[in-house]
Motif scaffolding. Structure first.
Motif, PDB file in Angstrom:
ATOM      1  N   GLY A 195       0.833  -1.201   0.000  1.00  0.00           N
ATOM      2  CA  GLY A 195       0.000   0.000   0.000  1.00  0.00           C
ATOM      3  C   GLY A 195       0.868   1.251   0.000  1.00  0.00           C
TER       4      GLY A 195
ATOM      5  N   ASP B  37      -6.343   7.332   0.718  1.00  0.00           N
ATOM      6  CA  ASP B  37      -5.622   6.229   1.343  1.00  0.00           C
ATOM      7  C   ASP B  37      -6.670   5.293   1.942  1.00  0.00           C
ATOM      8  OD1 ASP B  37      -4.244   4.453   2.882  1.00  0.00           O
ATOM      9  OD2 ASP B  37      -2.901   5.917   3.805  1.00  0.00           O
TER      10      ASP B  37
ATOM     11  N   ALA C 292      -6.196   2.118   2.504  1.00  0.00           N
ATOM     12  CA  ALA C 292      -5.462   0.909   2.910  1.00  0.00           C
ATOM     13  C   ALA C 292      -6.244   0.063   3.909  1.00  0.00           C
ATOM     14  CB  ALA C 292      -4.110   1.311   3.505  1.00  0.00           C
TER      15      ALA C 292
ATOM     16  N   SER D  77      -4.169  -1.716   0.783  1.00  0.00           N
ATOM     17  CA  SER D  77      -3.068  -2.527   1.311  1.00  0.00           C
ATOM     18  C   SER D  77      -3.554  -3.946   1.551  1.00  0.00           C
ATOM     19  CB  SER D  77      -2.588  -1.932   2.639  1.00  0.00           C
ATOM     20  OG  SER D  77      -1.771  -2.875   3.321  1.00  0.00           O
TER      21      SER D  77
ATOM     22  N   LYS E 158      -4.397  -6.661   7.412  1.00  0.00           N
ATOM     23  CA  LYS E 158      -5.566  -6.025   6.793  1.00  0.00           C
ATOM     24  C   LYS E 158      -6.739  -7.010   6.673  1.00  0.00           C
ATOM     25  CE  LYS E 158      -3.787  -1.943   6.363  1.00  0.00           C
ATOM     26  NZ  LYS E 158      -2.546  -2.138   7.109  1.00  0.00           N
TER      27      LYS E 158
ATOM     28  N   GLY F   4      -0.276  -4.433  -2.371  1.00  0.00           N
ATOM     29  CA  GLY F   4      -1.122  -3.241  -2.433  1.00  0.00           C
ATOM     30  C   GLY F   4      -1.730  -3.101  -3.809  1.00  0.00           C
TER      31      GLY F   4
END
Ligand SMILES: Cc1ncc(COP(=O)(O)O)c(C=O)c1O
Length: 370
Positions: free
Chosen positions: A47, A150, A152, A174, A179, A187
Motif C-alpha cells: 500500500g 488512502d 489501505a 493494502s 488487513k 497493495g
C-alpha cells in the motif's frame, strides 16, 4: 486462508509464473477493480508503494506541500516524504475520526490567501471507515488540488453507497498481513483514469522504456506484486464480504457486552456509510471506568491478549516534529483514550468473551488517584 487461496496459489506455482507479473496479477487487478467499482487497477508490492506512486503521478515534487490526515499509520506520511514533499497534518473530526473537512477547507483558503497551493491532498479512511468524501472532494475541486484516497484500511467499506477506493483521482489499498484481506504483503492502486494506472505500472517496473534492450528515461521502482501473492489475493477477494461480516460481528458483540459499562464507548460510525469493521476501537473515560486505556492494555497483555493504542497522530511523532499541523487536539485526545481491541476475522465467541472479561477485570484505580 481458505481452500480457494490454496488452490489458486498452487495453480500459480504449478504454472511456473513465479515473477512480479503473470495471469494472476492481471486477474487480481481486474477482479479488485470490479469489486470496488473503479475501472482500472495496478497490483503493487505494498500500500505504501501505491501511495508513493499516486503522489508522483499527480505531480508531487521535492519541496511541495501535501495536506494529509494526522490520525493515521506512518506509511501515509512517509509516502509524502519519499516524494520529497512536506506533509502538513490536518486534525480529525469527532464524527468519524477522519480528516476534518472544515479544517481542510479552511487551510486551502488560508494557503490561497497567501498565494500558495498544496500539490495534493491525501486523506485517509481510518480503521475501515470512509472519510467524509463529499466536502473533501468539493474543497479540493474548488482549489483545483488533486485528491488521493488512502483506503489501505477500508476495503469493503462504503460512503453513501459507493465503495471505498472510488474517491479522489486515485486510491491505494493494502494487503499487508494485518488487513481485512491479505496477500502477506501487497497493495493496489486504483483509478478511473486508465493513463494514470498504465503509468503506475510503468514506474513500478523500473520505468522500462519500450525497446528490445533495457532503456530508461525515467527513474523507476521495483514495486510490482508477485504472481504467487496475486493468486492468494484473488482467493481472499472472494471472501471479502464474509470478512466484513465477521469483523462487524466482533464489533456488535463488544458493543453489546459493554453497553452498560460506564466509561467505555465506541469509535463513532458516521451516518454516511458503513465501515468494514476492520478494527473495533473503544474510547476509555478513566474517571468513569476507573482505569485508563493503558491500564486496560497492560492488563490484557498480562493475560496474553494483544490490544493496541489508537495510532499516535503524526503531528506528535518525533520524526515529524517540524511539520506544520492544522488543529491537533481531537486526534491527540483520541490517542490518549482510544484502544483497538482484538478484531481478527477468526475470533471465536469464546475468544471475544475472554477479551470482555479481561477488560472488565482490569484493576481499578482508587478514586482521585492520578
Ligand atoms: C492508513 C494506512 N496507509 C498505508 C498503509 C501501508 O500499507 P502497506 O503496509 O501495504 O505498505 C497502511 C497499513 O499498513 C495503513 O494502515
Amino acid at each position: 486462508m481458505g481452500p480457494d487461496e490454496r488452490a489458486l496459489l498452487l495453480d500459480a506455482f504449478d504454472s511456473n509464473w513465479v515473477a512480479p507479473l503473470g495471469p494472476h496479477v492481471d486477474a487480481f487487478e481486474r477482479e479488485l477493480a470490479a469489486a470496488v467499482g473503479v475501472a482500472h487497477a495496478a497490483a503493487l508490492s505494498s500500500g505504501t508503494a501505491a501511495l508513493h506512486l499516486a503522489l508522483l503521478l499527480v505531480g508531487v515534487k521535492p519541496g511541495d506541500v501535501v495536506l494529509t490526515s494526522t490520525l493515521t499509520f506512518a506509511a501515509t506520511a512517509n509516502a509524502i516524504t519519499y516524494a520529497g514533499a512536506e506533509p502538513v497534518f490536518i486534525d480529525s473530526d469527532r464524527v468519524s475520526w477522519n480528516m476534518d473537512p472544515h479544517l481542510l477547507a479552511g487551510e486551502l483558503d488560508a494557503l490561497k490567501a497567501r498565494g500558495k497551493k498544496p500539490a495534493a491532498v491525501l486523506a485517509v479512511d481510518l480503521y475501515g471507515q470512509c472519510a467524509d468524501w463529499d466536502p473533501i472532494t468539493e474543497a479540493c475541486a474548488r482549489h483545483d488540488v488533486p485528491l488521493i484516497e488512502d483506503a489501505a484500511e477500508a476495503l469493503g467499506a462504503t460512503y453513501k453507497g459507493k465503495p471505498a477506493g472510488a474517491f479522489g483521482r486515485m486510491a491505494a489499498f493494502s494487503f499487508n498481513g494485518n488487513k481485512i484481506i491479505t496477500t502477506a504483503g501487497g497493495g493496489m492502486l486504483v483509478s478511473a483514469d486508465e493513463a494514470l494506472v498504465k503509468r503506475a505500472r510503468f514506474l513500478a517496473t523500473q520505468a522500462r522504456d519500450p525497446a528490445p534492450h533495457y532503456e530508461h528515461s525515467h527513474i523507476g521502482y521495483n514495486y510490482r506484486l508477485s504472481n504467487l501473492l496475486a493468486a492468494v489475493g484473488r482467493g481472499q477477494l472472494r471472501v471479502l464480504s464474509e470478512r466484513v461480516r465477521q469483523r462487524r460481528a466482533n464489533r456488535a458483540f463488544y458493543r453489546d457486552a459493554f453497553r452498560e459499562v460506564p466509561g467505555i464507548t465506541f469509535a463513532p460510525e458516521a451516518p454516511y456509510g458503513e465501515s468494514n469493521g476492520w478494527l473495533t476501537v473503544v474510547n476509555v473515560a478513566p474517571a468513569e471506568f476507573g482505569a485508563t486505556r493503558e491500564d486496560i492494555r497492560v492488563h490484557l497483555e498480562s493475560l496474553d491478549i494483544e490490544a493496541r493504542p489508537v495510532w499516535k497522530p503524526m503531528h506528535l511523532q518525533p520524526v515529524f516534529r517540524s511539520a506544520r499541523t492544522v488543529g491537533g487536539p481531537v486526534a491527540a485526545s483520541i490517542f490518549d483514550t482510544g484502544l483497538c481491541l482484538p478484531s481478527g476475522s477468526s475470533l471465536s465467541a469464546d475468544d471475544r468473551a475472554r477479551v470482555v472479561e479481561a477488560v472488565l477485570s482490569t484493576p481499578k484505580r482508587a478514586k482521585g488517584a492520578p
